[in-house]
Design a protein around this motif. Structure first.
Motif, PDB file in Angstrom:
ATOM      1  N   UNK A 199     -26.316 -53.699 134.668  1.00 32.23           N
ATOM      2  CA  UNK A 199     -27.334 -53.167 135.580  1.00 32.23           C
ATOM      3  C   UNK A 199     -27.768 -51.765 135.157  1.00 32.23           C
ATOM      4  N   UNK A 200     -28.436 -51.678 134.042  1.00 32.98           N
ATOM      5  CA  UNK A 200     -29.013 -50.413 133.604  1.00 32.98           C
ATOM      6  C   UNK A 200     -30.304 -50.147 134.391  1.00 32.98           C
ATOM      7  N   UNK A 201     -30.780 -48.923 134.281  1.00 34.24           N
ATOM      8  CA  UNK A 201     -31.995 -48.577 135.032  1.00 34.24           C
ATOM      9  C   UNK A 201     -33.210 -49.399 134.578  1.00 34.24           C
ATOM     10  N   UNK A 202     -33.449 -49.600 133.275  1.00 34.78           N
ATOM     11  CA  UNK A 202     -34.580 -50.465 132.897  1.00 34.78           C
ATOM     12  C   UNK A 202     -34.449 -51.883 133.436  1.00 34.78           C
ATOM     13  N   UNK A 245     -35.131 -39.770 142.209  1.00 38.43           N
ATOM     14  CA  UNK A 245     -36.459 -39.337 142.638  1.00 38.43           C
ATOM     15  C   UNK A 245     -37.563 -40.140 141.973  1.00 38.43           C
ATOM     16  N   UNK A 246     -37.417 -40.366 140.667  1.00 32.54           N
ATOM     17  CA  UNK A 246     -38.421 -41.149 139.945  1.00 32.54           C
ATOM     18  C   UNK A 246     -38.431 -42.597 140.429  1.00 32.54           C
ATOM     19  N   UNK A 261     -42.975 -49.335 131.560  1.00 31.52           N
ATOM     20  CA  UNK A 261     -43.484 -48.656 130.362  1.00 31.52           C
ATOM     21  C   UNK A 261     -43.436 -47.143 130.525  1.00 31.52           C
ATOM     22  N   UNK A 262     -43.799 -46.646 131.711  1.00 28.85           N
ATOM     23  CA  UNK A 262     -43.761 -45.207 131.958  1.00 28.85           C
ATOM     24  C   UNK A 262     -42.337 -44.681 131.939  1.00 28.85           C
ATOM     25  N   UNK A 263     -41.405 -45.447 132.489  1.00 30.34           N
ATOM     26  CA  UNK A 263     -39.994 -45.034 132.479  1.00 30.34           C
ATOM     27  C   UNK A 263     -39.466 -44.925 131.047  1.00 30.34           C
ATOM     28  N   UNK A 264     -39.767 -45.927 130.211  1.00 31.03           N
ATOM     29  CA  UNK A 264     -39.314 -45.883 128.821  1.00 31.03           C
ATOM     30  C   UNK A 264     -39.940 -44.716 128.071  1.00 31.03           C
ATOM     31  N   UNK A 265     -41.215 -44.431 128.363  1.00 34.11           N
ATOM     32  CA  UNK A 265     -41.877 -43.303 127.707  1.00 34.11           C
ATOM     33  C   UNK A 265     -41.221 -41.978 128.111  1.00 34.11           C
ATOM     34  N   UNK A 266     -40.925 -41.821 129.392  1.00 34.82           N
ATOM     35  CA  UNK A 266     -40.330 -40.562 129.871  1.00 34.82           C
ATOM     36  C   UNK A 266     -38.944 -40.358 129.296  1.00 34.82           C
ATOM     37  N   UNK A 267     -38.141 -41.410 129.263  1.00 30.02           N
ATOM     38  CA  UNK A 267     -36.755 -41.281 128.804  1.00 30.02           C
ATOM     39  C   UNK A 267     -36.640 -41.207 127.282  1.00 30.02           C
TER      40      UNK A 267
END
Length: 309
Positions: free
Chosen positions: A17-20, A91-92, A75-81
């Protein structure tokens, strides 16, 4: 079924159970609700605006729009990380929930309250209800209830994934410059190539699946009779309902860790079902071994305990 498989893998194995994958779970839930609403619409084969037509149209509008937002959120999460390297906390995730559930819900409630959801004669769908074609501002509501977010995803997804892939390639180039042995390691290249292929396939598959509904939307705006072309209708139906299946193939069947666990669980369950009746039959038919004791006479010196019948 594909969405359920993604949900089950998330529930069965907490260590995965990772965040992605947590974001992928929410996307799967939206795709599952969308597929169920589409299935009901096709099953009913509506010919007019009724209460269940409005209900089905509202559910599909909410789920479909939410699916677009969660796809862009991943996609936005992967870009930010990966590219920005910024820490991502709860928060995100709360922002993703607020936007990906809240905006579609607000649009759907407004569309239902203003009586914009209804029978669409399958001009912009494949048997299910969506925006009522009798509404004067139907084009505006078609955009708000899906098409504008769909077209926005066509632009955002390729841009973000191209930036991610370029960043990964630069990182690999810098790493191989200072540590050349890593670039020639046999176990390193396959994993990076698989990850690169997935980054390319995610926006490509999304566009291939969704573009047919956009084509039929444009044909509807042009009043073209080609909107009812049977090939386009079939491709539209497959594309709108197979997003969960594509995600399942990429993130379950094509992910080694999840695939190995899934297949091992299936094999273990299969062998347990085969062994259980065998063990039961063996325990039932197996005779107890005679107690070997020097004080107990052998069979030739004893009579049978039970008389023969």
């Amino acid at each position: 079924m594909s969405c359920l498989l993604l949900v089950c893998t998330h529930a069965l194995w907490p260590e995965l159970r990772t965040r992605p994958r947590q974001l992928l779970l929410y996307l799967s839930l939206a795709d599952l609700l969308s597929a169920l609403s589409y299935f009901y619409g096709v099953l009913q084969d509506f010919d007019r605006t009724s209460w269940d037509c409005v209900l089905q149209g509202a559910m599909s509008t909410f789920a479909n729009t939410s699916s677009f937002f969660w796809t862009m959120a991943i996609a936005l999460y992967l870009y930010i990380t990966i590219v920005r390297g910024s820490p991502t906390g709860t928060g995100l995730l709360c922002c993703f929930h607020a936007v990906s559930w809240g905006v579609p819900l607000g649009i759907t409630v407004a569309a239902v309250a203003l009586k914009k959801i209804g029978y669409d004669a399958s001009n912009v769908s494949v048997g299910w209800c969506w925006v009522n074609l009798d509404a004067e501002d139907r084009v505006l509501w078609m955009l708000l209830t899906g098409k504008v977010w769909e077209i926005l995803a066509y632009v955002i997804l390729p841009v973000l994934y191209i930036l991610i892939k370029k960043h990964i390639n630069r990182a690999h180039a810098a790493l191989s410059e200072y540590r050349p042995i890593l670039s020639r390691a046999p176990a390193f290249q396959p994993r990076t190539s698989i990850a690169d292929k997935k980054l390319i396939l995610i926006p490509v598959i999304f566009i291939i699946l969704r573009v047919w509904s956009t084509v039929r939307f444009i044909l509807t705006l042009c009043n073209s009779p080609a909107v009812q072309n049977s090939v386009l209708v079939v491709l539209h139906g497959i594309g709108n309902t197979f997003q969960g299946g594509a995600n399942c193939i990429m993130f379950v069947l094509c992910t080694r860790v999840v695939r190995t666990r899934l297949f091992s669980s299936i094999c273990c369950c299969h062998y347990d079902e085969l062994d259980w009746p065998l063990q039961r039959s063996n325990s039932y038919w197996q005779r107890p071994e005679p107690h070997k004791d020097k004080d107990v006479p052998g069979p030739e010196r004893t009579k049978p305990l039970l008389s023969s019948t």
